[in-house]
Write an enzyme that holds these catalytic residues in place. Structure first.
Site, short mmCIF file in Angstrom:
data_model
loop_
_atom_site.label_atom_id
_atom_site.label_comp_id
_atom_site.label_asym_id
_atom_site.label_seq_id
_atom_site.Cartn_x
_atom_site.Cartn_y
_atom_site.Cartn_z
N CYS A 12 0.69 -1.56 0.10
CA CYS A 12 -0.04 0.28 -0.33
C CYS A 12 0.66 1.22 -0.50
CB CYS A 12 -0.85 0.14 1.11
SG CYS A 12 -2.31 -1.44 1.28
N ASN A 45 -10.01 0.34 0.17
CA ASN A 45 -8.48 0.31 0.46
C ASN A 45 -7.93 0.10 -0.54
OD1 ASN A 45 -6.36 -0.12 0.71
ND2 ASN A 45 -6.20 -1.07 2.86
N HIS A 71 -3.38 7.12 3.42
CA HIS A 71 -3.39 5.79 3.47
C HIS A 71 -5.24 5.74 3.18
CE1 HIS A 71 -4.13 2.02 1.86
NE2 HIS A 71 -3.25 1.69 2.39
#
Ligand code: ACO
Length: 321
Positions: A112, A278, A248
């Protein structure tokens, strides 16, 4: 010499998967997903739609926003964990789609945090005078590697892409990036299969993202809290000078914890997790583009971008937009 953001773009696949849709797949509920994660829906790719497809749309939007064409791009750097192929890399696939020839094009993988790593690398090319127009992308089709029988992970992840164009400037721009990793956490969040391990789990039909959610959560909050303070202190910036936190989008509770650490009201945080889930490497550039396009983020404002992902890897960027 510094790098500045000349334009941003993003793209989400059309298909939407709601929490109600997930209730039909696994033993979960809209209430559980909303209250534990903040997610209401997410976009997912159709059969045949790839990471490069998403990256191409996001890149074209960023190039239009920056007023540049394919002939101007002299570096392509893509952060992704879900490439179309083992090779050619997504950077070169994207290069071919955009009709660009000869410039360096590569992808890098830091789960990520991949976009933060890509941004940091491209920033250095621009600062050193080796790039005058860099295309930096975060793109993922993470739903391709999710175990759709695991309710602990399949409700979280989603697909999308975000892109930025970097150009040289006399003043920042990107003030600083801070990257970190610690492989001692490799067993908390992983997809333990691949080329050199022989795709064993894929062949047995047992592959999928594995996560010890609770432990990831605790380390993420702690580590991101330290990261944002490191970023402010190293650059002599006070908490109240940051206009926007662009985090994030893994879990609304993690985002709120970091905002609290920065003493920032949620009105100054860009949140997309409710509608986008996500999207891994795509989540920060997607949030950045969302805030710019809806007029909240304006030129001259101070932005703090941060991400955390498998490895673990984590990174931030302090940017005068
Ligand atoms: N629906 C209903 N119940 C569920 C679900 C679900 N989708 N998933 C788990 N549960 C159950 C568990 O089985 C458990 O039941 P039990 O108590 O009977 O054993 C209960 O809910 C609580 O489970 P926890 O895992 O303790 O739930 P938690 O409050 O920690 O929330 C979550 C789980 C949302 C995954 C949270 O831990 C989290 O967000 N962690 C961080 C994840 C993250 O940030 N990952 C990505 C970071 S890096 C990247 O983006 C790749």
């Amino acid at each position: 010499m510094y790098a500045r953001i000349a334009g941003t773009g993003s793209f989400l696949p059309k298909k939407i998967l709601t929490n109600a849709d997930l209730e039909k797949l696994v033993d979960t509920s809209d209430e559980w997903i909303r209250s534990r994660t903040g997610i209401e829906q997410r976009h997912i790719v159709e059969d045949g739609e790839t990471t490069t497809d998403l990256a191409e749309h996001a890149s074209r939007n960023a190039m239009a926003a920056a007023g540049v064409g394919p002939g101007d791009i002299d570096l392509i750097c893509v952060g992704t964990t879900t490439p179309d192929f083992v090779f050619p890399n997504v950077g070169t696939l994207l290069q071919s789609r955009l009709g660009i020839h000869g410039c360096p094009a590569f992808s890098l993988e830091a789960a990520c945090t991949s976009f933060m790593y890509a941004l940091s690398v491209a920033d250095k090319f621009v600062r050193l005078g080796e790039s005058k127009c860099a295309l930096v992308v975060g793109a993922e089709t993470l739903t391709r590697i999710v175990d759709w029988k695991d309710r602990g992970t399949c409700v979280l992840f989603a697909d999308g892409a975000g892109a930025v164009i970097l150009q040289p400037a006399e003043e920042p721009g990107i003030i600083a990036t801070h990257l970190h990793a610690d492989g001692k956490y490799k067993d908390l969040l992983l997809y333990p299969d691949g080329v050199s391990s022989g795709f064993k789990l894929v062949r047995e039909g047992k592959a999928g993202v594995q996560m010890k959610g609770n432990e990831v959560y605790k380390v993420a909050v702690n580590t991101l809290g330290q990261l944002v303070m490191e970023t402010l202190n190293a650059n002599h910036v006070r908490k109240d000078q940051v206009d926007w936190l662009i985090p994030h989008q893994a879990n609304i509770r993690i985002i709120e914890a970091i905002a609290k650490r920065l003493e920032m009201p949620m009105e100054r945080v860009i949140v997309t997790i409710n509608t986008q889930g996500n999207t891994s490497a795509a989540s920060v550039p997607l949030a950045l583009d969302t805030g710019i396009r809806d007029g909240r983020i304006r030129r001259g404002q101070l932005l703090l971008l941060e991400a955390f992902g498998g490895g673990f890897t984590w990174g931030s960027a302090l940017i005068r937009y």
